[in-house]
Write an enzyme that holds these catalytic residues in place. Structure first.
Site, mmCIF file in Angstrom:
data_model
loop_
_atom_site.group_PDB
_atom_site.id
_atom_site.type_symbol
_atom_site.label_atom_id
_atom_site.label_comp_id
_atom_site.label_asym_id
_atom_site.label_seq_id
_atom_site.Cartn_x
_atom_site.Cartn_y
_atom_site.Cartn_z
ATOM 1 N N ASN A 156 -3.210 -5.867 -1.685
ATOM 2 C CA ASN A 156 -4.473 -6.385 -2.176
ATOM 3 C C ASN A 156 -4.945 -7.566 -1.346
ATOM 4 O O ASN A 156 -4.148 -8.310 -0.765
ATOM 5 C CB ASN A 156 -4.282 -6.886 -3.614
ATOM 6 C CG ASN A 156 -4.266 -5.760 -4.622
ATOM 7 O OD1 ASN A 156 -5.305 -5.264 -5.016
ATOM 8 N ND2 ASN A 156 -3.078 -5.341 -5.036
ATOM 9 N N CYS B 219 0.863 -1.182 0.000
ATOM 10 C CA CYS B 219 0.000 0.000 0.000
ATOM 11 C C CYS B 219 0.892 1.222 0.000
ATOM 12 O O CYS B 219 1.605 1.473 0.972
ATOM 13 C CB CYS B 219 -0.902 0.022 1.223
ATOM 14 S SG CYS B 219 -1.925 1.504 1.311
#
Lengths: 299, 299
Positions: free
Chosen positions: B249, B240
């Protein structure tokens, strides 16, 4: 989501977490962990285990830890006991809340405690009797409720039967544990519903391990079903003895993030909890297994 | 769970995963990744991105990757395109399915693409027009649907408006993305319900990041709401960019484990998928971020 919108988070890191970590913390760190957790606003912190140190060397210092913590008014501090001897040790050390444990899987009970489920229940009878006389609260754990590493499937009826036996013996709360983390939401929901057919939902707790990443989804399904007590361990400590290197307990931080996002009250200060998990991961010299904890630490 | 009980898993690892990893894989490995994923039975694998290599150096080899994969009949192989130039590059390289992306947050759109939401939609108009003429399927991504790293809250109306605009322009499917993983199930469900008031549920997908460990719980809520297309990335690749070191994810393995546990059909061979995730984690020289993948690898 049905009312009431308050969830009781039972923090099991100091016991279920640490007993499955290879690093053994010094007594002072264990005491600090419990005190930090209660300072976060958690209503219940499982402190340690009076199971024989031969089986759980990680918690051989149970007396010292229990004696060393600073008790906050209103916080429940249960300790695990395996039998009457363990109960007496725990009481002598000042315990006023205990937990007993058995399994829904006969194969697991035999391998894990070298006793049948019926034998473990027999062992608990005098413990429950004495606890009632002493005014000691008793929590009962049922493990392998959604699967067993030895026998595979576990029948719903077996879960209901064991949970009902613990309830009939006087356990104030029954924690339903997916010990190996194999469960998924529909199964978790069906299991909880079956048990809640025999025991009031207010006396039930759920306990999920995140071995397959399903723990929080299972919690959501069970919240929808009405459960309002959820077990979790700060930083997701604990690992899984049946899948080495895999994830352990549901992380308390991830659970609290979920609950607050759902608008449910926990009384927990998430930032303080995340800081505690980050600190514990440092002591254990391992990555923080809480995703919320990791994200908050990196902000 | 409402019928139909089949879920389409959109594998986004080769694009959304790899574009956020610091390790840049050789072309041959990227091709092998896509081919291994389609061999697992996944119905859709997002192959790469034709965004400028200045912005996404990890995927500068888009043409070679797309040319190198072995296409399985019936599998959808979309590629990301930012504008008409990107579309033409993608088409020249053989793309027959594309994806475009914008945001529900104005602040995010400005910072991430240096354009307002309205400007990104204007850019897509000729892309969608040409795609219709060419018979090319278009997927539309809406990012930051549950929160923005710059503006914080994102209004439901803004999500509905952007999704509706993409739908009106001809996108066959709209993927609703919680880019920074801050969402929780009740919010995810409310967001999906609001969008589904304007666009048929069959044309909607959900896309969660696991930054706070909420992705799978959010998926569960959205499945209950009726969604039947879910994005995920093998081994949870991607990280991220807004919380360095945090999870990326939703891992495809954890998603497929959930879906199969719910009795839903995916067509995916979970063991093969887990082996692919373990292999990819080795190539990226990082721990496998899929909990199911980790557990299966340690058995």
């Amino acid at each position: 989501m049905s009312a009431p919108d308050a969830v009781r988070v039972m923090e099991v890191g100091p016991r279920d977490g640490l007993q499955n970590e290879k690093t053994i913390l010094p007594v002072a760190d264990k005491i600090a962990l419990v005190d930090r957790l209660s300072a976060c606003g958690l209503p219940a912190v499982e402190v340690t285990s009076f199971v024989s140190p031969r089986w759980v060397p990680q918690l051989a210092d149970a007396e010292q830890v229990l004696a060393g913590i600073s008790r906050r008014p209103g916080v429940d501090y249960p300790v695990l006991v395996p039998n009457l001897v363990g109960y007496q040790r725990a009481r002598a050390a000042g315990a006023d809340s205990i937990a007993v444990f058995t399994a829904a899987s006969e194969a697991f009970s035999q391998r894990n405690t070298n006793a049948s489920i019926a034998q473990t229940l027999e062992r608990f009878a005098p413990v429950l009797e004495q606890a009632r006389a002493d005014g000691v609260r008793v929590r009962g754990y049922v493990s392998t409720v959604l699967g067993c590493p030895y026998q595979g499937e576990v029948a719903l009826d077996d879960v209901v039967q064991v949970a009902s036996a613990l309830h009939a013996m006087g356990c104030a709360e029954i924690s339903l544990g997916d010990t190996i983390g194999v469960g998924t939401p529909a199964k978790a929901r069906a299991m909880l519903r079956a048990v809640a057919g025999q025991i009031p939902m207010a006396q039930l707790a759920v306990h999920f391990h995140d071995t397959y990443g399903q723990a929080l989804a299972n919690v959501l399904a069970c919240l929808e079903e009405g459960v309002r007590v959820v077990d979790a361990a700060v930083s997701g400590s604990g690992g899984c003895p049946y899948a080495k290197g895999a994830s352990g307990n549901l992380a308390s931080e991830d659970l609290v993030y979920l609950l607050h996002g759902l608008g449910m009250h926990t009384g927990v200060d998430l930032a303080a909890l995340a800081a505690t998990g980050q600190w514990l991961s440092g002591l254990l010299d391992q990555p923080n297994r809480s995703r919320t904890g990791t994200a908050l630490a990196r902000q």
